[in-house]
Write an enzyme that holds these catalytic residues in place. Sequence first.
Site, short mmCIF file in Angstrom:
data_model
loop_
_atom_site.label_atom_id
_atom_site.label_comp_id
_atom_site.label_asym_id
_atom_site.label_seq_id
_atom_site.Cartn_x
_atom_site.Cartn_y
_atom_site.Cartn_z
N ARG A 1 -11.38 -8.67 5.80
CA ARG A 1 -11.76 -8.25 4.45
C ARG A 1 -11.95 -9.45 3.53
O ARG A 1 -12.89 -9.50 2.74
CB ARG A 1 -10.69 -7.31 3.88
N LYS B 1 -7.68 -1.03 9.51
CA LYS B 1 -7.03 0.26 9.82
C LYS B 1 -7.91 1.45 9.41
O LYS B 1 -8.10 2.38 10.18
CB LYS B 1 -5.66 0.33 9.13
N THR B 2 -8.45 1.40 8.21
CA THR B 2 -9.34 2.48 7.75
C THR B 2 -10.60 2.54 8.60
O THR B 2 -11.07 3.63 8.96
CB THR B 2 -9.71 2.29 6.28
N ASP C 1 -3.59 7.09 4.48
CA ASP C 1 -3.36 5.66 4.26
C ASP C 1 -2.02 5.47 3.55
O ASP C 1 -1.58 6.33 2.78
CB ASP C 1 -4.49 5.09 3.41
N THR D 1 1.28 -0.54 6.04
CA THR D 1 1.50 -1.98 6.02
C THR D 1 2.97 -2.31 6.19
O THR D 1 3.33 -3.48 6.34
CB THR D 1 1.01 -2.59 4.69
#
Length: 345
Positions: free
Chosen positions: A226, A73-74, A118, A167
Amino acid sequence: MTRDEDPTTAIVRPTPESEAELAFEGALRPKNLAEFVGQEKVRAQLQLLLDAARMQNRTPDHILLAGPPGLGKTTLAMIVAEESGHPLRISSGPAIQHAGDLAAVLSSLVPGEILFIDEIHRMARSAEEMLYLAMEDFRIDIMVGKGAGATSIPLDLAPFTLIGATTRSGLLPNPLRDRFGFTAHLEFYETHELEEVLVRASRLLALEIASDATAEIAGRSRGTPRIANRLLRRVRDYALVHDTDGLHAVHAALELYDVDELGLDRLDRAVLSAILARFDGGPVGLNTLAVSVGEESETIESVVEPFLVRVGLLTRTPRGRVATKAAWRHLGMTQESPGLFGDDL
């Protein structure tokens, strides 16, 4: 850089020169949508949104990126800023606890700037209500004074694009969610997509890794890039320190870090073991389960359970959590009798 004799199973250990990677995450982030691996549908939708905004010489619509942690997302927010040619401002929901905090950020934006928030669902309610007007009309109302003498002063804002990441999209109030022009739902990655992620990362980290080792790491990465990149670095470290390589280095490194063949870590197995050994497979309530493994119930519910449910090792019932037959097999245990717990959901 040194290389062992068999290139089909070799992990090439980096020389001191290639150890100069100082910012792993920054180095591994793709810089544009073409480099971004996976999420094909979302990439196509974002590309269309950006192309249309560029052709009409306007700021892109507000974007909401929803999905589990670690899916990009980032990174996508940074790519939107890069491809639209506008600066990026990064903040987070927990940092915006008052309407004044948000007003300070919004009033300092330059025309076309991308504001990335975020964990946007964790913003204060007063800030969320201010954000409604800012997203729709590019202005905010600032209250001056208190009581009967209070005055509302309108403040015009420069046109901007808000990118929110969450999330838990269900925690966003409907008025805020409806003001996003585009909502992207990021999905977990398939194993072959994670292999592509690992191949790209190994190239950027000056590593050469065999396909069987890449597939092994990808299969234990819980569908999350990640985690895949993190495991790759741990395998790289193990290969460097222990002067070994190939599939042996992968197995040894991941065993050292308690990551099994399904991607379960120490806490995952502790939760499953507690359900199987102490509660005969369940059902068992969340609070009881959290106490039995010494963790917070929120950690069990938000970190451990989603993956165990997704891989079919755990089910959630009205009476509590129940381990599946696959869980008994995975831990090598035999089911004897059903549990009697589960009254504290």
